[in-house]
Design an enzyme around this catalytic site. Sequence first.
Site, PDB file in Angstrom:
ATOM      1  N   ASP A 162      -2.671 -19.999   1.532  1.00 20.58           N
ATOM      2  CA  ASP A 162      -3.901 -20.535   1.146  1.00 20.58           C
ATOM      3  C   ASP A 162      -4.273 -21.733   1.886  1.00 20.58           C
ATOM      4  O   ASP A 162      -5.413 -21.877   2.718  1.00 20.58           O
ATOM      5  CB  ASP A 162      -4.230 -20.811  -0.224  1.00 20.58           C
ATOM      6  CG  ASP A 162      -3.591 -19.504  -1.003  1.00 20.58           C
ATOM      7  OD1 ASP A 162      -4.065 -18.480  -0.605  1.00 20.58           O
ATOM      8  OD2 ASP A 162      -2.702 -19.780  -1.978  1.00 20.58           O
ATOM      9  N   HIS A 190      -3.086 -19.382  -6.782  1.00 23.91           N
ATOM     10  CA  HIS A 190      -3.095 -18.334  -5.886  1.00 23.91           C
ATOM     11  C   HIS A 190      -3.891 -17.569  -6.129  1.00 23.91           C
ATOM     12  O   HIS A 190      -3.308 -16.185  -6.396  1.00 23.91           O
ATOM     13  CB  HIS A 190      -1.658 -18.310  -5.287  1.00 23.91           C
ATOM     14  CG  HIS A 190      -1.788 -16.917  -4.121  1.00 23.91           C
ATOM     15  ND1 HIS A 190      -2.414 -17.387  -3.005  1.00 23.91           N
ATOM     16  CD2 HIS A 190      -1.619 -15.944  -3.929  1.00 23.91           C
ATOM     17  CE1 HIS A 190      -2.179 -16.264  -2.202  1.00 23.91           C
ATOM     18  NE2 HIS A 190      -1.588 -15.181  -3.106  1.00 23.91           N
TER      19      HIS A 190
HETATM   20  P1  NAD Z   1       6.470  -4.580  -0.551  1.00 26.50           P
HETATM   21  O1  NAD Z   1       6.138  -3.466  -1.890  1.00 26.50           O
HETATM   22  O2  NAD Z   1       6.407  -4.143   0.969  1.00 26.50           O
HETATM   23  O3  NAD Z   1       8.045  -5.154  -0.878  1.00 26.50           O
HETATM   24  C1  NAD Z   1       8.213  -5.286  -2.372  1.00 26.50           C
HETATM   25  C2  NAD Z   1       9.772  -5.198  -2.269  1.00 26.50           C
HETATM   26  O4  NAD Z   1      10.067  -5.571  -3.454  1.00 26.50           O
HETATM   27  C3  NAD Z   1       9.976  -3.630  -2.145  1.00 26.50           C
HETATM   28  O5  NAD Z   1      10.932  -3.437  -1.350  1.00 26.50           O
HETATM   29  C4  NAD Z   1      10.798  -3.532  -3.686  1.00 26.50           C
HETATM   30  O6  NAD Z   1      11.500  -2.407  -3.548  1.00 26.50           O
HETATM   31  C5  NAD Z   1      11.401  -4.789  -3.951  1.00 26.50           C
HETATM   32  N1  NAD Z   1      11.355  -5.118  -5.483  1.00 26.50           N
HETATM   33  C6  NAD Z   1      10.650  -4.813  -6.272  1.00 26.50           C
HETATM   34  N2  NAD Z   1      11.027  -5.244  -7.858  1.00 26.50           N
HETATM   35  C7  NAD Z   1      12.431  -6.037  -7.309  1.00 26.50           C
HETATM   36  C8  NAD Z   1      13.277  -6.518  -8.011  1.00 26.50           C
HETATM   37  N3  NAD Z   1      13.196  -6.661  -9.417  1.00 26.50           N
HETATM   38  N4  NAD Z   1      14.307  -7.167  -7.478  1.00 26.50           N
HETATM   39  C9  NAD Z   1      14.173  -6.991  -6.003  1.00 26.50           C
HETATM   40  N5  NAD Z   1      13.661  -6.599  -5.375  1.00 26.50           N
HETATM   41  C10 NAD Z   1      12.415  -5.858  -5.946  1.00 26.50           C
HETATM   42  O7  NAD Z   1       5.622  -5.606  -0.973  1.00 26.50           O
HETATM   43  P2  NAD Z   1       5.425  -6.826   0.068  1.00 26.50           P
HETATM   44  O8  NAD Z   1       3.907  -6.693   0.896  1.00 26.50           O
HETATM   45  O9  NAD Z   1       6.519  -7.431   0.691  1.00 26.50           O
HETATM   46  O10 NAD Z   1       4.846  -8.223  -1.030  1.00 26.50           O
HETATM   47  C11 NAD Z   1       5.774  -8.578  -2.117  1.00 26.50           C
HETATM   48  C12 NAD Z   1       5.141  -9.415  -3.358  1.00 26.50           C
HETATM   49  O11 NAD Z   1       4.543 -10.530  -2.515  1.00 26.50           O
HETATM   50  C13 NAD Z   1       3.877  -8.676  -3.843  1.00 26.50           C
HETATM   51  O12 NAD Z   1       3.739  -9.385  -4.931  1.00 26.50           O
HETATM   52  C14 NAD Z   1       2.578  -9.361  -3.022  1.00 26.50           C
HETATM   53  O13 NAD Z   1       1.451  -9.137  -3.765  1.00 26.50           O
HETATM   54  C15 NAD Z   1       3.202 -10.807  -2.927  1.00 26.50           C
HETATM   55  N6  NAD Z   1       2.262 -11.747  -1.860  1.00 26.50           N
HETATM   56  C16 NAD Z   1       2.137 -13.031  -2.293  1.00 26.50           C
HETATM   57  C17 NAD Z   1       1.653 -13.893  -1.118  1.00 26.50           C
HETATM   58  C18 NAD Z   1       1.343 -15.372  -1.720  1.00 26.50           C
HETATM   59  O14 NAD Z   1       0.658 -16.018  -0.950  1.00 26.50           O
HETATM   60  N7  NAD Z   1       1.989 -15.860  -2.660  1.00 26.50           N
HETATM   61  C19 NAD Z   1       1.268 -13.191  -0.085  1.00 26.50           C
HETATM   62  C20 NAD Z   1       1.604 -12.003   0.288  1.00 26.50           C
HETATM   63  C21 NAD Z   1       2.156 -11.129  -0.620  1.00 26.50           C
HETATM   64  C1  LMR Z   2      -2.404 -12.629  -0.141  1.00 24.91           C
HETATM   65  O1  LMR Z   2      -2.886 -13.736  -0.332  1.00 24.91           O
HETATM   66  O2  LMR Z   2      -2.564 -12.340   1.005  1.00 24.91           O
HETATM   67  C2  LMR Z   2      -1.538 -12.277  -1.026  1.00 24.91           C
HETATM   68  O3  LMR Z   2      -1.536 -12.857  -2.148  1.00 24.91           O
HETATM   69  C3  LMR Z   2      -1.700 -10.734  -1.291  1.00 24.91           C
HETATM   70  C4  LMR Z   2      -2.832 -10.549  -1.829  1.00 24.91           C
HETATM   71  O4  LMR Z   2      -2.737  -9.521  -3.044  1.00 24.91           O
HETATM   72  O5  LMR Z   2      -4.007 -11.131  -2.036  1.00 24.91           O
END
Ligand code: NAD
Ligand code: LMR
Length: 329
Positions: A162, A190
């Site tokens: 952000d 967030h």
């Molecule tokens: P994705 O689905 O591509 O990958 C997630 C991976 O986590 C998968 O491979 C899954 O098998 C694995 N997983 C699920 N549960 C698990 C566990 N208990 N232990 C270990 N591995 C586990 O998702 P992504 O795009 O990589 O996103 C991951 C997370 O990050 C999501 O919750 C998404 O919303 C979040 N995210 C946060 C931000 C932020 O700014 N904070 C930004 C982008 C994404």
């Molecule tokens: C983001 O801000 O891009 C991540 O938290 C993914 C989402 O769900 O928005």
Amino acid sequence: MAKAPMRVAVTGAAGQIGYSLLFRIANGDLLGKDQPVILQLLEIADEKAQKALKGVIMEIDDCAFPLLAGVTAHSDPMTAFKDADVALLVGARPRGPGMERKDLLEANAQIFTVQGKALDAVASRNVKVLVVGNPANTNAYIAMKSAPNLPAKNFTAMLRLDHNRALSQIAAKISKPVTSIEKLTVWGNHSPTMYPDYRFSTADGKSVKEAINDEVWNKDVFLPTVGKRGAAIIDARGVSSAASAANAAIDHVRDWVLGTNGKWVTMGIPSDGSYGIPKDTIFGFPVTVENGEYKIVQGLEIDAFSQERINLTLKELLEEREGVKHLLG
Ligand code: NAD
Ligand code: LMR
């Protein structure tokens, strides 16, 4: 003499963020170009996920990274977090179109009680934990409360994406490079209630607020653009942000470990009561970092509009916390 390797645990390692993150860690972007690393990668036990993780490790091997001192695959957090110096908790379900991040609370909260307990049991006592999986602030709160033997300050949530989004919007608005801008922050959760705040920002030492001089742009364009950027990316890509999220995770931990040289960055950290935010609430604050310790920037004036926005994002965080109370005993 070469430094001893640091252990970096990454969960969700075969996911889309993992794919953008691991290669940069192994390349020295996280901990420095003179710091060897050992990657300890966690995925769910599911055969498909473990097979995909093997494939990612094959690619990591094929890079022959000079700083990589080892890489291991795990399906149990108790082995993945063993002696970890840094833990990047990425693994969780991402949201799809039409969802808010807090809709993931039920699906993801359980993961962070289990992982908090495992960190408590086996990680380095100085482990630096960054929660990326959404809803990141509340998941970090759950992990922190599930790890009573680790200092609460070791648990943080990612607001850096952000922060970086806000930085780039401001740079474009005032036609200045991002590197010229300092003293920016994003308060709170967030989620779309976050409060990106450029009232104190400077570009080449001059006030950004004065340069923009447009409160309507702030309220009607800037705040919603930054606050809803995640949803805009899901709408455009069909999946949530990954490379920019990995980049923000690198920025967050690198600055936490190596310091900010007096510059402000935003971190989601357990409140110490500053700015009236209840103790232990994982809240986005402006911080500076020195010797591996972050410090909240104190003494900033909070005007009526800012207080209103801070109250709103705090209210949401307290509601999320209430929603996971049953998991915390
Ligand atoms: P994705 O689905 O591509 O990958 C997630 C991976 O986590 C998968 O491979 C899954 O098998 C694995 N997983 C699920 N549960 C698990 C566990 N208990 N232990 C270990 N591995 C586990 O998702 P992504 O795009 O990589 O996103 C991951 C997370 O990050 C999501 O919750 C998404 O919303 C979040 N995210 C946060 C931000 C932020 O700014 N904070 C930004 C982008 C994404
Ligand atoms: C983001 O801000 O891009 C991540 O938290 C993914 C989402 O769900 O928005």
